[in-house]
Scaffold this active site. Structure first.
Site, mmCIF file in Angstrom:
data_model
loop_
_atom_site.group_PDB
_atom_site.id
_atom_site.type_symbol
_atom_site.label_atom_id
_atom_site.label_comp_id
_atom_site.label_asym_id
_atom_site.label_seq_id
_atom_site.Cartn_x
_atom_site.Cartn_y
_atom_site.Cartn_z
ATOM 1 N N LYS A 12 -11.755 -6.080 -4.283
ATOM 2 C CA LYS A 12 -10.713 -5.917 -5.305
ATOM 3 C C LYS A 12 -9.872 -7.174 -5.504
ATOM 4 O O LYS A 12 -9.715 -7.648 -6.616
ATOM 5 C CB LYS A 12 -9.760 -4.757 -4.937
ATOM 6 C CG LYS A 12 -10.394 -3.421 -4.806
ATOM 7 C CD LYS A 12 -9.399 -2.365 -4.356
ATOM 8 C CE LYS A 12 -8.742 -2.604 -3.044
ATOM 9 N NZ LYS A 12 -9.591 -2.553 -1.861
ATOM 10 N N SER A 13 -9.325 -7.671 -4.408
ATOM 11 C CA SER A 13 -8.417 -8.820 -4.508
ATOM 12 C C SER A 13 -9.134 -10.034 -5.049
ATOM 13 O O SER A 13 -8.647 -10.702 -5.972
ATOM 14 C CB SER A 13 -7.811 -9.139 -3.140
ATOM 15 O OG SER A 13 -7.074 -8.047 -2.667
ATOM 16 N N ALA A 31 2.602 -10.378 -2.585
ATOM 17 C CA ALA A 31 1.875 -9.862 -1.419
ATOM 18 C C ALA A 31 2.747 -8.831 -0.715
ATOM 19 O O ALA A 31 3.852 -9.143 -0.275
ATOM 20 C CB ALA A 31 1.529 -11.011 -0.480
ATOM 21 N N THR A 32 2.244 -7.602 -0.611
ATOM 22 C CA THR A 32 3.052 -6.511 -0.064
ATOM 23 C C THR A 32 2.781 -6.210 1.405
ATOM 24 O O THR A 32 3.495 -5.416 2.010
ATOM 25 C CB THR A 32 2.843 -5.220 -0.881
ATOM 26 O OG1 THR A 32 1.476 -4.827 -0.773
ATOM 27 C CG2 THR A 32 3.228 -5.417 -2.335
ATOM 28 N N HIS A 47 -6.155 -14.213 3.982
ATOM 29 C CA HIS A 47 -5.955 -13.961 2.553
ATOM 30 C C HIS A 47 -5.302 -15.171 1.899
ATOM 31 O O HIS A 47 -5.712 -15.609 0.824
ATOM 32 C CB HIS A 47 -5.060 -12.724 2.379
ATOM 33 C CG HIS A 47 -5.666 -11.649 1.560
ATOM 34 N ND1 HIS A 47 -5.484 -11.559 0.204
ATOM 35 C CD2 HIS A 47 -6.426 -10.586 1.908
ATOM 36 C CE1 HIS A 47 -6.112 -10.500 -0.252
ATOM 37 N NE2 HIS A 47 -6.704 -9.889 0.765
ATOM 38 N N GLU A 81 -0.633 -7.424 -4.967
ATOM 39 C CA GLU A 81 -1.665 -7.002 -4.019
ATOM 40 C C GLU A 81 -0.988 -6.538 -2.747
ATOM 41 O O GLU A 81 -0.409 -7.328 -2.035
ATOM 42 C CB GLU A 81 -2.597 -8.196 -3.766
ATOM 43 C CG GLU A 81 -3.955 -7.846 -3.229
ATOM 44 C CD GLU A 81 -3.969 -7.540 -1.747
ATOM 45 O OE1 GLU A 81 -4.764 -6.701 -1.350
ATOM 46 O OE2 GLU A 81 -3.158 -8.103 -0.981
#
Length: 181
Positions: A12-13, A31-32, A47, A81
């Site tokens: 997905k990302s 970014a969560t 990431h 994301e």
């Protein structure tokens, strides 16, 4: 606003990043995830390493509509994301150590839905593309514990709301994006 959803490790990302990079050179990456342990810190670092160095990152999970409105620079597209992690973090913040048996999930979901509505409103008026990445949790088994069942329900309803509002929706399956809207 474009929603990219799918299972864990479905790509997905990376897919959202690739799509947005074709549209915008400058990107605000929201970014969560939180580094709650060493393994998660390593995941976050991996990431970061895959993103272009000139993309800006904002880390957090509260008031993300305001972040899109106020922190995004004029030429930047946005990737948020991930929505599922955003919801999980809000749930943990709101639960404040209360046991799952004592939580009023309806009230918690109302707050989360207000936060999500603000993200949708900010995304829809943003002049540049906004990509929201979210896990599709409803394709697995029903979790055996109360907290996990409510989390899956809340995330599922959130994804439905996002998909309704989105201009495009992509479902990731084994690294392949399938446009479903």
């Amino acid at each position: 606003m474009i929603l990219v959803t799918g299972g864990a490790r479905s790509g997905k990302s990376r897919y959202a990043e690739r799509l947005l990079a074709k549209q915008c050179e400058q990107v605000l990456y929201i970014a969560t995830a939180q580094a709650t342990d060493e393994e998660m810190a390593a995941r976050i670092e991996r990431h970061k390493q895959t993103r272009p160095a000139h993309w800006r990152t904002w880390e957090g999970h509260q008031d993300l509509g305001a972040v899109i409105r106020r922190y995004r620079q004029e030429q930047e597209g946005v990737i948020l994301e991930c929505v599922t992690t955003f919801i999980a973090n809000l749930l943990f913040d709101l639960a404040e150590g209360v046991s799952a048996d004592e939580l009023d999930f309806a009230s918690l979901e109302v707050f989360i839905q207000h936060q999500l509505d603000d993200v949708i409103e900010a995304s829809l008026v943003c002049p540049k593309p906004v990509y929201l990445v979210s896990n599709e949790l409803g394709m697995g088994v029903i979790p055996e514990n109360r907290l996990a069942r409510h989390f899956v329900d809340i995330a599922g309803r959130a994804n439905q709301k996002l998909a309704q509002a989105a201009k495009e929706v992509w479902l990731m399956v084994s690294g392949i994006g399938v446009k479903i809207k």
